[in-house]
Design a protein around this motif. Sequence first.
Motif, PDB file in Angstrom:
ATOM      1  N   ASP A 224       6.131 -28.417  29.549  1.00  8.74           N
ATOM      2  CA  ASP A 224       5.929 -29.095  30.836  1.00  8.74           C
ATOM      3  C   ASP A 224       6.666 -30.427  30.883  1.00  8.74           C
ATOM      4  O   ASP A 224       6.270 -31.336  31.627  1.00  8.74           O
ATOM      5  N   GLU A 225       7.722 -30.548  30.098  1.00 12.64           N
ATOM      6  CA  GLU A 225       8.646 -31.683  30.144  1.00 12.64           C
ATOM      7  C   GLU A 225       7.945 -33.031  29.990  1.00 12.64           C
ATOM      8  O   GLU A 225       8.119 -33.951  30.786  1.00 12.64           O
ATOM      9  N   GLY A 226       7.140 -33.127  28.948  1.00 14.54           N
ATOM     10  CA  GLY A 226       6.557 -34.414  28.592  1.00 14.54           C
ATOM     11  C   GLY A 226       5.199 -34.701  29.183  1.00 14.54           C
ATOM     12  O   GLY A 226       4.654 -35.782  28.961  1.00 14.54           O
ATOM     13  N   VAL A 227       4.621 -33.750  29.929  1.00 11.82           N
ATOM     14  CA  VAL A 227       3.299 -33.951  30.520  1.00 11.82           C
ATOM     15  C   VAL A 227       2.240 -33.313  29.615  1.00 11.82           C
ATOM     16  O   VAL A 227       2.338 -32.139  29.274  1.00 11.82           O
TER      17      VAL A 227
ATOM     18  N   SER B 247      -1.195 -36.543  31.776  1.00  9.99           N
ATOM     19  CA  SER B 247      -0.510 -37.825  31.617  1.00  9.99           C
ATOM     20  C   SER B 247       0.892 -37.569  31.070  1.00  9.99           C
ATOM     21  O   SER B 247       1.106 -36.644  30.285  1.00  9.99           O
ATOM     22  N   GLN B 248       1.845 -38.389  31.496  1.00  8.68           N
ATOM     23  CA  GLN B 248       3.230 -38.295  31.016  1.00  8.68           C
ATOM     24  C   GLN B 248       3.325 -39.035  29.692  1.00  8.68           C
ATOM     25  O   GLN B 248       3.090 -40.232  29.622  1.00  8.68           O
TER      26      GLN B 248
ATOM     27  N   ASP C  66       9.699 -38.873  27.791  1.00  8.95           N
ATOM     28  CA  ASP C  66      10.759 -38.853  28.796  1.00  8.95           C
ATOM     29  C   ASP C  66      11.306 -37.434  28.946  1.00  8.95           C
ATOM     30  O   ASP C  66      11.770 -36.838  27.978  1.00  8.95           O
ATOM     31  N   PRO C  67      11.286 -36.882  30.169  1.00 11.05           N
ATOM     32  CA  PRO C  67      11.749 -35.494  30.350  1.00 11.05           C
ATOM     33  C   PRO C  67      13.206 -35.281  29.946  1.00 11.05           C
ATOM     34  O   PRO C  67      13.560 -34.172  29.515  1.00 11.05           O
TER      35      PRO C  67
END
Length: 822
Positions: free
Chosen positions: A504-507, A533-534, A537-538
Amino acid sequence: MGRKRSRRNFWLSVLVVGFFLFVTVAVAGTVYVVIAIRTLPTPDQFSTREISQSTKIYDRTGTVLLYEIHGQEKRTVVPFSDIPSSVKDATIALEDSGFYTRPAIDVLGIARALWADIRAGRFVQGASTITQQLARNAFLTPQKTITRKIDEIILAFELEAKYSKDQILDFYLNQIPYGSNAYGVEAASETYFGKPVKDLDLAEAAVLASLPQAPSYYSPWGDNLSELIARQHYALDRMAQIGYITQAQADQAKQEKLTFAPQSLGSIKAPHFVMAVESYLINKYGEDMVLNGGLKVVTTLDWPMQQAAEQAVSDGVARNLKLYNSDNGALMAEDPKTGQMLALVGSADYFDSSIDGNFDMPLQGLRQPGSSLKPFVYLKALEDGYPPNTVVFDVPTEFNPNCPAVPNFDIPNQTSSSGVPCFHPQDFESFQGPLTFEQALPESINVAAVKVLYLVGLQNVLNELKSFGITTLNDPNQYGLSLVLGGGAVKMVDMLKAYSVLADEGVEHQQSMVLEVDDSNGTVLEKYQDQASQVNDPKYIQWINSILSNVDLRAPLFGPGGGQTAFPGYDVALKTGTSNDYRDAWAFGYTPDLVVGVWAGNTNYAPMQRNGSSILAAVPMWSAFLRSVLPNYPPDNFPTPEPLPPVTKPMLNGSYVNNVSVGGVNYPQVHSILYYTDKNDPLGPVPQDPGSDSQFDNWESAVLDWASKNIPNFSNYNQNVPPAAWSADGQGAGISFSNTYPTSGSFVPSPISLRTTISSPAGLRSVEIDINGTLVQTIPVSGETYDLVHSLGVALNPQNIITVKATDASGASNSLNIIVYH
């Protein structure tokens, strides 16, 4: 006198008010007791009392019943005379040591509990006698209120008015819950020991008496067996203190090895998942509510996916047992966009005691992850500025600076002179020489990964892993550089969370097994809410996803086209792992919509035979599962990663040969990455003294050894590059340059801060600055000395020549040439 009269009147008022309050409370209490006596059930109603409702656990649709907690009470009433005295005595010792000598309630106990509750501001302690417990279990709810306590006391007095102590104890032992649907001592004895209660010995009787306080928590098949044994020991000691047995008998019973009957759960689906949900519910709502409260629990489990997972593990373990002597396996699947657990297979067979089948490996097990941590090490390197095409050498390398630089793999268990073990990992196949990050990560190259871990720093990687959800790697002194090869122990559930963050690209989403819980009246007690929460960095994660999902990059391991790891129409990322001696095999794969982890190995930690690595033991299970469930998802691709800033520094620019040209002559250089890179400032200047890094000598020696054997005419490489030279132009030999920056051979940022001091006895007239053959500026000067300070903001090439030409008063000139890299 007036003041004394006022004080007397005040206290008189207080007494009057207090008296009326006391009378009011007493009257109200009396009225409540009278009403309660008339409305409460009578002790004669044992046979007609309402049975507590069971808790039902469903799949995510709310239609497939997975398990019913206490859905059917298992009870066999036995004569009081058939119950051994050891069971009676142990129960009394634990639950109510004054049962035969005091009335229905323990007044002092109630006072102590009341004081504890007042101090805590809530109900924290009970003081129920056996008679009170019988009244509560037979007629009342588990809700903790003052009125329920009063009702319990009233019923206790009524029970003791009607029945003898032996009769009350008889009712108690035949009716209270012991867990696992067993009500009464006979059902409990059959359930846990597989024999009638009359055949229990002292040690077993003490175990049985230990269960009623918290039957699910103390279950011998659950996570808290050690706590059950501790409570059994306490029961035996209490029996000795009271005088039911001697201390010698207690000590002898403690030494007995207990043998529990196999757990029989009846109708149950997804048992590992269900048991985890039950444990969650008990921790949140309490034992009584879960066992008797009639909860309806809708979970996150996808039942068709769970069936596919069970089939994949069953088939895979059967195959592995024949080929690699591996008896167990596990699989877990999660939605990376929500954190919801979709499937959980904790072992090959929940009911197979020979493999500790009820042990939930994904949630409870701690195993070495092998190479499955490598993506997070490379991710940290990208964050630090290393591009994906950075080159590292996969060559035999010793990472203990005090051991020989070029390791001898034929000598086992080598140590340095100080006794510290040498560390020179090998690869699954042969060493491959220079490789980029994009090649080394999907091929799971060990030496390259250890080097990258050293470059980015062990503690930095541990911090990164913690931010991704890994909870067990907390002591860097235990792992060292072996961490990236599986030197620590992890839980599969944590690893799945970490890979979900990648998907989920950093989430990061909080993992969940429950969608909704309703009580018996339909009131919603809890409902799933995404907590996200992020954490990264994607743009860097996109590169890791791109590398791991490229079937061509993993072709050296899995064959052309990715073999069984390719799923046409879907981007599927994959990372495998194998622990030391092939004890654990892993496969973690993911799409943007689904993350799947698979483990294969032996319950007793024995290594798999025939080198059953992750490719051979875990990947087939992972692949079979995905082929079954992926068609239920629409095809999806990972986003194309954004280009990262180019770096021209050797090794970081994708080339391991640095061609330095001076005066039209090429001087090719081959060195380790530490020759060009300071690990504390990878994009900064070239280290002035690479040898100050403790790893440099071993890395450099290993690279030069490889180069001498694999690069033709390597003797022509690594020749000394001529230093920046004076270029005499006419008669200006008296012109000199000093305190020059940057030095020739440096790597520089843009703009370049150029500094030099120019001197001439004849006096200076002008200074020209030229870069790459283009005149930048001409500066008129005077005097015998000039301090040149200039910022060069021009576009730079990977290799640049800066020329400073100074002309004296006579017209003679000298030039300073500086070669720099960008």
